[in-house]
Design a protein around this motif. Sequence first.
Motif, PDB file in Angstrom:
ATOM      1  N   CYS A  87       0.759  -1.110  -0.008  1.00  0.00           N
ATOM      2  CA  CYS A  87      -0.133   0.032  -0.034  1.00  0.00           C
ATOM      3  C   CYS A  87       0.848   1.215   0.040  1.00  0.00           C
ATOM      4  O   CYS A  87       0.355   2.456  -0.334  1.00  0.00           O
ATOM      5  CB  CYS A  87      -0.997   0.132   0.999  1.00  0.00           C
ATOM      6  N   GLY A  88       1.881   1.268   0.359  1.00  0.00           N
ATOM      7  CA  GLY A  88       2.844   2.359   0.497  1.00  0.00           C
ATOM      8  C   GLY A  88       2.835   3.125   1.701  1.00  0.00           C
ATOM      9  O   GLY A  88       3.742   4.138   1.964  1.00  0.00           O
ATOM     10  N   TYR A  89       2.112   2.867   2.568  1.00  0.00           N
ATOM     11  CA  TYR A  89       1.936   3.477   3.983  1.00  0.00           C
ATOM     12  C   TYR A  89       2.920   3.069   4.916  1.00  0.00           C
ATOM     13  O   TYR A  89       3.359   2.011   4.801  1.00  0.00           O
ATOM     14  CB  TYR A  89       0.335   3.654   4.480  1.00  0.00           C
ATOM     15  N   VAL A  90       3.353   3.899   5.896  1.00  0.00           N
ATOM     16  CA  VAL A  90       4.109   3.503   6.924  1.00  0.00           C
ATOM     17  C   VAL A  90       3.477   2.449   7.904  1.00  0.00           C
ATOM     18  O   VAL A  90       2.425   2.428   8.114  1.00  0.00           O
ATOM     19  CB  VAL A  90       4.292   4.796   7.649  1.00  0.00           C
ATOM     20  N   LEU A 150      -6.557   8.625   4.544  1.00  0.00           N
ATOM     21  CA  LEU A 150      -7.810   9.261   3.582  1.00  0.00           C
ATOM     22  C   LEU A 150      -8.179  10.403   4.277  1.00  0.00           C
ATOM     23  O   LEU A 150      -8.983  11.091   3.844  1.00  0.00           O
ATOM     24  CB  LEU A 150      -8.511   8.308   2.888  1.00  0.00           C
ATOM     25  N   VAL A 151      -8.296  10.292   5.716  1.00  0.00           N
ATOM     26  CA  VAL A 151      -9.051  10.995   6.362  1.00  0.00           C
ATOM     27  C   VAL A 151      -8.117  12.247   7.116  1.00  0.00           C
ATOM     28  O   VAL A 151      -7.256  11.903   7.579  1.00  0.00           O
ATOM     29  CB  VAL A 151      -9.614  10.333   7.697  1.00  0.00           C
ATOM     30  N   SER A 152      -8.589  13.418   7.064  1.00  0.00           N
ATOM     31  CA  SER A 152      -7.747  14.548   7.453  1.00  0.00           C
ATOM     32  C   SER A 152      -7.788  14.517   8.949  1.00  0.00           C
ATOM     33  O   SER A 152      -8.589  13.939   9.285  1.00  0.00           O
ATOM     34  CB  SER A 152      -8.313  15.729   6.620  1.00  0.00           C
ATOM     35  N   CYS A 163      -3.055  -3.455   6.419  1.00  0.00           N
ATOM     36  CA  CYS A 163      -3.009  -2.591   5.233  1.00  0.00           C
ATOM     37  C   CYS A 163      -4.150  -1.571   5.001  1.00  0.00           C
ATOM     38  O   CYS A 163      -4.042  -0.826   4.468  1.00  0.00           O
ATOM     39  CB  CYS A 163      -2.607  -3.731   4.227  1.00  0.00           C
ATOM     40  N   THR A 164      -5.454  -2.293   4.758  1.00  0.00           N
ATOM     41  CA  THR A 164      -6.741  -1.470   4.427  1.00  0.00           C
ATOM     42  C   THR A 164      -6.782  -0.425   5.673  1.00  0.00           C
ATOM     43  O   THR A 164      -7.104   0.830   5.300  1.00  0.00           O
ATOM     44  CB  THR A 164      -7.884  -2.558   4.678  1.00  0.00           C
ATOM     45  N   ALA A 165      -6.841  -0.650   6.706  1.00  0.00           N
ATOM     46  CA  ALA A 165      -6.791   0.408   8.076  1.00  0.00           C
ATOM     47  C   ALA A 165      -5.923   1.612   7.875  1.00  0.00           C
ATOM     48  O   ALA A 165      -6.249   2.568   7.971  1.00  0.00           O
ATOM     49  CB  ALA A 165      -6.635  -0.388   9.472  1.00  0.00           C
ATOM     50  N   ALA A 166      -4.586   1.391   7.398  1.00  0.00           N
ATOM     51  CA  ALA A 166      -3.280   2.410   7.098  1.00  0.00           C
ATOM     52  C   ALA A 166      -4.074   3.092   6.034  1.00  0.00           C
ATOM     53  O   ALA A 166      -3.899   4.318   6.010  1.00  0.00           O
ATOM     54  CB  ALA A 166      -2.082   1.647   6.658  1.00  0.00           C
ATOM     55  N   LYS A 167      -4.575   2.640   5.120  1.00  0.00           N
ATOM     56  CA  LYS A 167      -5.229   3.205   3.886  1.00  0.00           C
ATOM     57  C   LYS A 167      -6.171   4.361   4.181  1.00  0.00           C
ATOM     58  O   LYS A 167      -6.256   5.349   3.986  1.00  0.00           O
ATOM     59  CB  LYS A 167      -5.529   2.334   2.641  1.00  0.00           C
ATOM     60  N   THR A 193      15.665  -4.908   1.265  1.00  0.00           N
ATOM     61  CA  THR A 193      14.422  -5.669   1.970  1.00  0.00           C
ATOM     62  C   THR A 193      13.162  -5.208   1.924  1.00  0.00           C
ATOM     63  O   THR A 193      13.051  -3.850   1.975  1.00  0.00           O
ATOM     64  CB  THR A 193      15.115  -5.727   3.316  1.00  0.00           C
ATOM     65  N   VAL A 194      12.171  -5.611   1.892  1.00  0.00           N
ATOM     66  CA  VAL A 194      10.850  -5.215   1.473  1.00  0.00           C
ATOM     67  C   VAL A 194       9.960  -5.805   2.840  1.00  0.00           C
ATOM     68  O   VAL A 194      10.238  -6.699   3.606  1.00  0.00           O
ATOM     69  CB  VAL A 194      10.153  -5.764   0.352  1.00  0.00           C
ATOM     70  N   TYR A 195       9.035  -4.696   3.343  1.00  0.00           N
ATOM     71  CA  TYR A 195       8.207  -5.095   4.424  1.00  0.00           C
ATOM     72  C   TYR A 195       6.748  -4.916   3.892  1.00  0.00           C
ATOM     73  O   TYR A 195       6.460  -4.427   3.095  1.00  0.00           O
ATOM     74  CB  TYR A 195       8.270  -3.913   5.297  1.00  0.00           C
ATOM     75  N   TRP A 196       5.870  -5.565   4.561  1.00  0.00           N
ATOM     76  CA  TRP A 196       4.492  -5.619   4.448  1.00  0.00           C
ATOM     77  C   TRP A 196       3.617  -5.474   5.993  1.00  0.00           C
ATOM     78  O   TRP A 196       4.357  -5.741   6.883  1.00  0.00           O
ATOM     79  CB  TRP A 196       4.002  -6.936   3.736  1.00  0.00           C
ATOM     80  N   HIS A 197       2.412  -5.069   5.909  1.00  0.00           N
ATOM     81  CA  HIS A 197       1.660  -5.122   7.049  1.00  0.00           C
ATOM     82  C   HIS A 197       1.368  -6.682   7.462  1.00  0.00           C
ATOM     83  O   HIS A 197       1.475  -7.577   6.505  1.00  0.00           O
ATOM     84  CB  HIS A 197       0.462  -4.597   6.988  1.00  0.00           C
ATOM     85  N   GLN A 198       1.261  -6.822   8.686  1.00  0.00           N
ATOM     86  CA  GLN A 198       1.063  -8.326   9.212  1.00  0.00           C
ATOM     87  C   GLN A 198      -0.081  -8.932   8.510  1.00  0.00           C
ATOM     88  O   GLN A 198      -0.136 -10.202   8.168  1.00  0.00           O
ATOM     89  CB  GLN A 198       0.811  -8.364  10.827  1.00  0.00           C
ATOM     90  N   THR A 199      -1.334  -8.341   8.336  1.00  0.00           N
ATOM     91  CA  THR A 199      -2.390  -8.862   7.805  1.00  0.00           C
ATOM     92  C   THR A 199      -3.081  -7.754   6.498  1.00  0.00           C
ATOM     93  O   THR A 199      -2.707  -6.520   6.800  1.00  0.00           O
ATOM     94  CB  THR A 199      -3.556  -9.028   8.729  1.00  0.00           C
ATOM     95  N   ALA A 200      -3.924  -8.340   5.861  1.00  0.00           N
ATOM     96  CA  ALA A 200      -4.612  -7.330   4.889  1.00  0.00           C
ATOM     97  C   ALA A 200      -5.425  -6.545   5.609  1.00  0.00           C
ATOM     98  O   ALA A 200      -5.620  -5.377   5.417  1.00  0.00           O
ATOM     99  CB  ALA A 200      -5.520  -8.238   3.985  1.00  0.00           C
ATOM    100  N   ALA A 201      -5.874  -6.728   6.607  1.00  0.00           N
ATOM    101  CA  ALA A 201      -6.874  -5.847   7.501  1.00  0.00           C
ATOM    102  C   ALA A 201      -5.949  -4.588   7.904  1.00  0.00           C
ATOM    103  O   ALA A 201      -6.417  -3.463   7.902  1.00  0.00           O
ATOM    104  CB  ALA A 201      -7.533  -6.424   8.713  1.00  0.00           C
TER     105      ALA A 201
END
Length: 58
Positions: A7-10, A47-49, A39-43, A29-37
């Motif tokens: 997703c590209g988010y921290v 999106l919210v200011s 990743c979605t929560a970070a997005k 080295t590449v990193y991913w969120h632990q779960t898809a949830a």
Amino acid sequence: MKRCQACGYVIDGEAREETPVSTSGARPTVYWHQTAAECTAAKDQRLVSPVQRQLRRL
């Protein structure tokens, strides 16, 4: 600071990590969120200011 490859988010907290096999060391080295949830929560959070986040807390 680790950024999610998907997703590209921290990533806050734990991250899945993959160290690619490269004899030249050209691949980082590449990193991913632990779960898809996560990743979605970070997005959704990005999106919210900040003003909208404060208003939701009221």
